[in-house]
Scaffold this motif. Structure first.
Motif, PDB file in Angstrom:
ATOM      1  N   TRP A 108      44.374  -6.320  41.782  1.00  0.00           N
ATOM      2  CA  TRP A 108      43.376  -7.184  41.165  1.00  0.00           C
ATOM      3  C   TRP A 108      42.620  -6.372  40.118  1.00  0.00           C
ATOM      4  O   TRP A 108      42.398  -5.177  40.289  1.00  0.00           O
ATOM      5  N   ARG A 109      42.235  -7.052  39.059  1.00  0.00           N
ATOM      6  CA  ARG A 109      41.407  -6.431  38.022  1.00  0.00           C
ATOM      7  C   ARG A 109      40.014  -7.060  38.058  1.00  0.00           C
ATOM      8  O   ARG A 109      39.872  -8.271  37.952  1.00  0.00           O
ATOM      9  N   SER A 132      49.210  -7.551  33.967  1.00  0.00           N
ATOM     10  CA  SER A 132      49.578  -6.436  34.839  1.00  0.00           C
ATOM     11  C   SER A 132      48.801  -6.487  36.157  1.00  0.00           C
ATOM     12  O   SER A 132      48.583  -5.464  36.800  1.00  0.00           O
ATOM     13  N   ALA A 133      48.370  -7.676  36.550  1.00  0.00           N
ATOM     14  CA  ALA A 133      47.613  -7.833  37.789  1.00  0.00           C
ATOM     15  C   ALA A 133      47.980  -9.141  38.464  1.00  0.00           C
ATOM     16  O   ALA A 133      48.516 -10.059  37.830  1.00  0.00           O
ATOM     17  N   ASP A 134      47.683  -9.217  39.739  1.00  0.00           N
ATOM     18  CA  ASP A 134      47.952 -10.424  40.507  1.00  0.00           C
ATOM     19  C   ASP A 134      46.775 -11.391  40.499  1.00  0.00           C
ATOM     20  O   ASP A 134      46.935 -12.563  40.833  1.00  0.00           O
ATOM     21  N   ALA A 135      45.598 -10.898  40.149  1.00  0.00           N
ATOM     22  CA  ALA A 135      44.420 -11.753  40.063  1.00  0.00           C
ATOM     23  C   ALA A 135      43.343 -11.037  39.260  1.00  0.00           C
ATOM     24  O   ALA A 135      43.337  -9.813  39.152  1.00  0.00           O
ATOM     25  N   ILE A 136      42.436 -11.841  38.699  1.00  0.00           N
ATOM     26  CA  ILE A 136      41.267 -11.334  37.996  1.00  0.00           C
ATOM     27  C   ILE A 136      40.036 -11.691  38.827  1.00  0.00           C
ATOM     28  O   ILE A 136      39.915 -12.818  39.327  1.00  0.00           O
ATOM     29  N   LEU A 137      39.130 -10.723  38.985  1.00  0.00           N
ATOM     30  CA  LEU A 137      37.887 -10.965  39.707  1.00  0.00           C
ATOM     31  C   LEU A 137      36.726 -10.823  38.727  1.00  0.00           C
ATOM     32  O   LEU A 137      36.571  -9.777  38.094  1.00  0.00           O
ATOM     33  N   PHE A 138      35.940 -11.889  38.592  1.00  0.00           N
ATOM     34  CA  PHE A 138      34.786 -11.863  37.695  1.00  0.00           C
ATOM     35  C   PHE A 138      33.544 -11.430  38.459  1.00  0.00           C
ATOM     36  O   PHE A 138      33.228 -11.966  39.520  1.00  0.00           O
ATOM     37  N   LEU A 163      31.222 -19.678  32.807  1.00  0.00           N
ATOM     38  CA  LEU A 163      32.534 -19.381  33.366  1.00  0.00           C
ATOM     39  C   LEU A 163      33.342 -20.659  33.533  1.00  0.00           C
ATOM     40  O   LEU A 163      34.544 -20.673  33.258  1.00  0.00           O
ATOM     41  N   ALA A 164      32.706 -21.734  33.968  1.00  0.00           N
ATOM     42  CA  ALA A 164      33.414 -23.010  34.140  1.00  0.00           C
ATOM     43  C   ALA A 164      34.012 -23.493  32.824  1.00  0.00           C
ATOM     44  O   ALA A 164      35.128 -24.027  32.798  1.00  0.00           O
ATOM     45  N   GLU A 165      33.290 -23.290  31.736  1.00  0.00           N
ATOM     46  CA  GLU A 165      33.799 -23.686  30.418  1.00  0.00           C
ATOM     47  C   GLU A 165      35.048 -22.877  30.063  1.00  0.00           C
ATOM     48  O   GLU A 165      36.040 -23.428  29.588  1.00  0.00           O
ATOM     49  N   MET A 166      34.981 -21.568  30.283  1.00  0.00           N
ATOM     50  CA  MET A 166      36.101 -20.707  29.933  1.00  0.00           C
ATOM     51  C   MET A 166      37.302 -20.929  30.847  1.00  0.00           C
ATOM     52  O   MET A 166      38.454 -20.759  30.436  1.00  0.00           O
ATOM     53  N   ALA A 167      37.043 -21.295  32.096  1.00  0.00           N
ATOM     54  CA  ALA A 167      38.115 -21.385  33.088  1.00  0.00           C
ATOM     55  C   ALA A 167      39.184 -22.405  32.704  1.00  0.00           C
ATOM     56  O   ALA A 167      40.315 -22.322  33.192  1.00  0.00           O
ATOM     57  N   ARG A 168      38.851 -23.324  31.844  1.00  0.00           N
ATOM     58  CA  ARG A 168      39.856 -24.311  31.399  1.00  0.00           C
ATOM     59  C   ARG A 168      41.035 -23.643  30.714  1.00  0.00           C
ATOM     60  O   ARG A 168      42.132 -24.193  30.671  1.00  0.00           O
ATOM     61  N   ALA A 169      40.799 -22.443  30.178  1.00  0.00           N
ATOM     62  CA  ALA A 169      41.867 -21.734  29.454  1.00  0.00           C
ATOM     63  C   ALA A 169      42.596 -20.725  30.334  1.00  0.00           C
ATOM     64  O   ALA A 169      43.530 -20.081  29.875  1.00  0.00           O
ATOM     65  N   PHE A 170      42.200 -20.581  31.601  1.00  0.00           N
ATOM     66  CA  PHE A 170      42.807 -19.566  32.463  1.00  0.00           C
ATOM     67  C   PHE A 170      44.151 -20.053  33.002  1.00  0.00           C
ATOM     68  O   PHE A 170      44.276 -21.191  33.452  1.00  0.00           O
ATOM     69  N   SER A 171      45.122 -19.169  32.977  1.00  0.00           N
ATOM     70  CA  SER A 171      46.444 -19.476  33.529  1.00  0.00           C
ATOM     71  C   SER A 171      46.817 -18.461  34.599  1.00  0.00           C
ATOM     72  O   SER A 171      47.990 -18.173  34.809  1.00  0.00           O
ATOM     73  N   PHE A 172      45.816 -17.897  35.264  1.00  0.00           N
ATOM     74  CA  PHE A 172      46.031 -16.858  36.259  1.00  0.00           C
ATOM     75  C   PHE A 172      45.087 -17.132  37.436  1.00  0.00           C
ATOM     76  O   PHE A 172      44.133 -17.905  37.329  1.00  0.00           O
ATOM     77  N   ASP A 173      45.367 -16.505  38.568  1.00  0.00           N
ATOM     78  CA  ASP A 173      44.485 -16.615  39.725  1.00  0.00           C
ATOM     79  C   ASP A 173      43.208 -15.830  39.457  1.00  0.00           C
ATOM     80  O   ASP A 173      43.253 -14.714  38.946  1.00  0.00           O
ATOM     81  N   TRP A 174      42.070 -16.414  39.811  1.00  0.00           N
ATOM     82  CA  TRP A 174      40.811 -15.734  39.562  1.00  0.00           C
ATOM     83  C   TRP A 174      39.815 -15.953  40.694  1.00  0.00           C
ATOM     84  O   TRP A 174      39.820 -16.967  41.367  1.00  0.00           O
ATOM     85  N   PRO A 194      37.203 -21.447  41.813  1.00  0.00           N
ATOM     86  CA  PRO A 194      38.030 -20.240  41.822  1.00  0.00           C
ATOM     87  C   PRO A 194      39.053 -20.276  42.945  1.00  0.00           C
ATOM     88  O   PRO A 194      38.925 -21.049  43.909  1.00  0.00           O
ATOM     89  N   VAL A 195      40.058 -19.430  42.845  1.00  0.00           N
ATOM     90  CA  VAL A 195      40.982 -19.239  43.964  1.00  0.00           C
ATOM     91  C   VAL A 195      40.225 -18.684  45.159  1.00  0.00           C
ATOM     92  O   VAL A 195      40.489 -19.056  46.314  1.00  0.00           O
ATOM     93  N   GLY A 196      39.283 -17.759  44.892  1.00  0.00           N
ATOM     94  CA  GLY A 196      38.551 -17.156  45.992  1.00  0.00           C
ATOM     95  C   GLY A 196      37.189 -16.660  45.572  1.00  0.00           C
ATOM     96  O   GLY A 196      36.886 -16.543  44.376  1.00  0.00           O
TER      97      GLY A 196
END
Length: 232
Positions: A108-109, A132-138, A163-174, A194-196
């Protein structure tokens, strides 16, 4: 289909009461292997905690939080700790993440979220990390008086609406960390999906993990789950 996000209780230390693992809502536990952190545990102490957690809940996912160090040092520490996931908090080079994944760890990054960042460049950075990661953690940006190398665990929330506004563009687990408590987790989950979620100081009393606070957090998450189902 899982209605609640995954839940990580992070910053475990020797002597913590791990009976909260009886609750299946807790899917991940974390140990902090950052020497400057007040929650620091050595790789061997982390290994003891990981083994205890796995005895109580064989299906729980274990995470080592690291910041800095060579890829060899990080890999050896993670191996000794026996964790499933390595959470990179120090902007480690891409090759560190790649070598860890080659060694069988998930990676995770952690990314500091600053609403003032330029959206385009921030999303480009996220995509680079995610490749290069399995998930992003904000997490929130550390306070100005934070110790060098301690990039998380400060109990600070950030702008979840942004973050909710930006999350529309996310294509990864976060995942989301930073200032999450039993009192505000429902508000968080109303704003973002979020995923978690990753919680540490928000479920502590006197600097130690508190089973009652963790129970309260889970109850608040479940209340949100019932609320969201009734609105769907």
């Amino acid at each position: 289909m899982r209605s609640l996000p995954l839940l990580k209780i992070c910053g475990l230390r020797p002597g913590d009461d791990l009976s909260f693992l009886r609750h299946p809502a807790v899917t991940h536990v974390g140990v902090v292997m950052v020497p400057a952190s007040r929650r620091y545990v050595s790789p061997d102490e982390a290994g003891d905690l990981v083994r205890t957690a796995k005895r109580l809940r064989p299906d729980v996912t274990t995470v080592a939080v690291v910041s800095g160090g060579s890829r060899e040092e990080i890999g050896e520490g993670a191996r000794r700790a026996g964790v499933d996931v390595v959470q990179l908090h120090g902007g480690e080079p891409r090759d560190v993440a790649e070598r860890l994944r080659e060694a069988g760890f998930r990676v995770w990054r952690a990314v500091a979220f600053d609403p003032g960042d330029d959206v385009t460049s921030f999303l480009d950075t996220l995509r680079s990390h995610a490749s290069s990661a399995d998930a992003i953690l904000f997490d929130a940006k550390p306070p100005s008086d934070a110790k060098p190398g301690v990039t998380g665990g400060h109990g600070r929330a950030f702008d979840w609406d942004r973050l909710a506004e930006m999350a529309r563009a996310f294509s990864f687990d976060w995942w989301v960390a930073g200032g999450i408590t039993p009192e505000n987790v429902r508000d968080l989950l109303r704003r973002v999906r979020p995923v978690g979620i990753d919680v540490s100081s928000g479920v502590e009393v006197g600097g130690r993990k508190d089973v009652r606070r963790i129970d309260q957090l889970i109850q608040a998450m479940e209340a949100w789950g019932h609320e969201s189902l009734s609105l769907s």
